[in-house]
Scaffold this motif. Structure first.
Motif: not given
Length: 121
Positions: A12, A56, A58, A81
């Motif tokens: 992602r 989420e 990535d 994060r």
């Protein structure tokens, strides 16, 4: 399957870019490589809202200058994060302020192979 395609499959990737043509090209390339693209978003506020509402992420590709606003608040939110990101820009690396000076920088025009290798190895 190439290294970049293997590296992108199922990832992602947040794309923060205000140039329509660059954003469309990158989005297409990431999707062809098997990634799910979040965005693209053209502003700091939209990027921050997307980060806040997405569980989420990535990795991310950030243009430094978004409609005359600098992307550093987005970089700070991603860093907090633990999300890896790089800057995609025409800026000279010396123009990036010290808190972000260690972040990978890809010069425009962007080479998608370098982006994938930098973000995912």
């Amino acid at each position: 399957m190439t290294l970049s395609t293997q590296a992108l499959t199922g990832r992602r990737v947040l794309l923060v870019e205000d140039d329509y043509f660059i954003a469309v090209d990158l989005k297409s390339w990431f999707e062809e490589g098997g990634a799910q693209v979040l965005g693209p978003v053209p502003s700091v506020n939209e990027a921050l809202a997307l980060i806040a509402s997405t569980a989420e992420i990535d990795a991310a590709v950030l243009d430094i200058n978004l409609q005359d606003e600098l992307v550093y608040p987005v970089a700070d939110a991603l860093h907090a994060r633990g999300v890896p990101f790089l800057f995609a820009t025409g800026y000279d690396p010396a123009a990036v302020p010290p808190p972000h000076g260690a972040v990978a920088l890809c010069q425009k025009p962007i080479d998608p192979q370098i982006v994938a290798r930098t973000l995912f190895g």
